[in-house]
Write an enzyme that holds these catalytic residues in place. Structure first.
Site, short mmCIF file in Angstrom:
data_model
loop_
_atom_site.label_atom_id
_atom_site.label_comp_id
_atom_site.label_asym_id
_atom_site.label_seq_id
_atom_site.Cartn_x
_atom_site.Cartn_y
_atom_site.Cartn_z
N SER A 204 0.80 -1.22 0.00
CA SER A 204 0.00 0.00 0.00
C SER A 204 0.84 1.27 0.00
O SER A 204 0.38 2.30 -0.48
CB SER A 204 -0.97 0.00 1.18
N HIS B 140 -5.68 -4.23 -2.10
CA HIS B 140 -5.65 -3.18 -3.12
C HIS B 140 -5.84 -3.69 -4.55
O HIS B 140 -6.04 -2.90 -5.46
CB HIS B 140 -4.33 -2.40 -3.04
N LYS C 236 -12.14 -1.11 -0.27
CA LYS C 236 -11.35 -0.33 -1.22
C LYS C 236 -12.03 -0.36 -2.59
O LYS C 236 -13.00 0.36 -2.78
CB LYS C 236 -9.91 -0.83 -1.20
C1 PLP Z 1 -6.63 -1.58 4.01
C2 PLP Z 1 -5.93 -2.84 4.20
C3 PLP Z 1 -6.37 -3.80 5.11
C4 PLP Z 1 -7.50 -3.52 6.08
O1 PLP Z 1 -8.74 -3.58 5.48
P1 PLP Z 1 -9.96 -2.85 6.22
O2 PLP Z 1 -11.15 -3.41 5.54
O3 PLP Z 1 -9.78 -1.40 6.04
O4 PLP Z 1 -9.90 -3.24 7.66
C5 PLP Z 1 -5.72 -5.01 5.17
N1 PLP Z 1 -4.64 -5.26 4.39
C6 PLP Z 1 -4.17 -4.36 3.52
C7 PLP Z 1 -2.98 -4.69 2.69
C8 PLP Z 1 -4.78 -3.12 3.41
O5 PLP Z 1 -4.28 -2.22 2.56
#
Ligand code: PLP
Length: 391
Positions: free
Chosen positions: A179, A207, A236
């Site tokens: 990320s 992502h 996301k």
């Molecule tokens: C955003 C993210 C999460 C967490 O997901 P949420 O639904 O926001 O709790 C887990 N792993 C990665 C790699 C992320 O970017």
């Protein structure tokens, strides 16, 4: 209560210029938004496909809310389960071409649930040094041994695997798309190593889902790899909220029985589940394809423009576009200048990234236009000239 120690701790955080404050959004997620009172071009959202405020999702959520209420009232195992939750699990399984799926209230909880349930005492987890915090916390909750390999370094990972024969089970866990760096993990090679050393491959595709692969099926589809455990988030690309795991029926049955972040968590709202179903409909339609195409086209264009200007742009084909500035203070000033120019793209600094690797992190969504992307490039150039970034 004596809170002086808290004051000291906060003062220390402020001294390091790491004190965090909240920004207040006063509008629905779009490419521009009212942030702390003024309209800004938002280049920091995970709403990759631009579906978070889509009318069709809102309608689906409203309809479900009228039928089932707002709160789910309990754990999935007690009173929180509805036909919509079950439908969403079936849909996620077929979307990801897996046997079965389980949903969690967030991706964070999915990672914690998986790692703490599967990796037990006598086992070992190999985890990338840049894995997401929820993976790190999942490792911490697990009773297994942890081995942190350097970022996507296959040589380091292999030498660690070579020394792990005495563990009962081996797990390799990785983000599919990192990320903060926007790069894609070498999943094909990870899968090969997992096979060679009798390890399980766990992939968190937070992502990639919605963005990469056929119908937005994700990074594993994009690279043609099937992991043993496939984790993701709905919050996301899909524009809603929640996390999921897909895999074999046995894996999902086990998680439903032992993973504490599933058992002891109130189920996601049926409204969110209904909106997510609608979101997957859109992903799998012609419109979904167009949105993905537009997003990846914009991302490639902005990467090229920024490189042309002279920036060091990090990452692969993803809509996460980190622009390396280096020095932390300079990066902060850069981000502040962007804000004055009505562009919101945050400065990412240590300890989130290594010292000397501070960056501006631009995220695009399908709601951005080519014109807006040109504006981003132009303003980035202007600020770089002002701050004498290229010498
Ligand atoms: C955003 C993210 C999460 C967490 O997901 P949420 O639904 O926001 O709790 C887990 N792993 C990665 C790699 C992320 O970017």
């Amino acid at each position: 209560m004596d809170t002086r120690w808290m004051d000291h701790q906060l003062a220390e955080i402020k001294r390091k210029e790491l004190y965090r404050t909240l920004r207040t959004m006063e509008s629905a997620p779009k490419s521009t938004g009212i942030l702390n009172g003024t309209e800004k071009l938002i280049c920091a959202s995970n709403n990759y496909l631009g579906l978070a405020a889509d009318e069709r999702l809102i309608e689906a959520a409203t309809e479900a809310m009228r039928k089932y209420g707002v709160g789910s009232t309990g754990s999935r195992l007690i009173t929180g389960n509805t036909a919509i939750h079950e439908q969403l699990e079936r849909r996620l399984a077929s979307f990801k071409q897996a046997e079965a799926a389980i949903i969690y209230s967030s991706g964070y909880l999915a990672n914690i649930g998986v790692l703490s349930s599967l990796a037990q005492k006598g086992d070992i987890i190999f985890s990338d040094e840049l894995n997401h915090a929820s993976i790190i916390d999942g490792c911490r909750l697990s009773r297994a041994e942890k081995s942190i390999y350097s970022h996507v370094n296959l040589v380091d990972l292999e030498s660690r695997l070579q020394q792990s024969a005495h563990f009962r089970r081996r797990f390799i866990v990785t983000d599919a798309v990192f990320s903060m760096d926007g790069n894609i993990a070498p999943l094909i090679e990870f899968k090969r190593l997992a096979k060679a050393y009798d390890a399980y491959l766990i992939v968190d595709d937070a992502h990639g889902t919605g963005v990469l692969g056929t119908n937005g099926r994700g990074t594993c589809d994009y690279l043609g790899v099937s992991p043993d455990v496939y984790i993701g988030t709905l919050s996301k690309g899909l524009g809603t909220e929640g996390g999921y795991v897909v895999g074999s029926q046995t894996l999902i049955d086990l998680l439903r029985n032992v993973s504490r972040s599933f058992i002891f968590q109130t189920a996601m709202s049926p409204a969110v589940a209904a909106a997510t179903l609608r979101s997957i409909d859109i992903l799998e339609s012609e419109e979904g394809k167009e949105r993905r195409h537009h997003l990846l086209h914009l991302s490639a264009h902005l990467r090229a423009r920024l490189k042309e200007i002279g920036f060091h742009v990090m990452g692969d084909v993803t809509p996460i576009i980190p622009v390396l500035i280096g020095d932390a203070d300079r990066t902060l000033v850069f981000a502040q200048r962007l804000q004055e120019e009505n562009i919101f793209a945050p400065a990412i600094r240590p300890p989130t990234v290594p010292v000397g690797k501070s960056r501006i992190r631009i995220c695009l969504t399908a709601q951005h236009s080519m014109e807006q992307v040109e504006t981003i490039a132009r303003v980035m150039n202007k600020v770089a000239q002002e701050l004498i970034i290229f010498s």
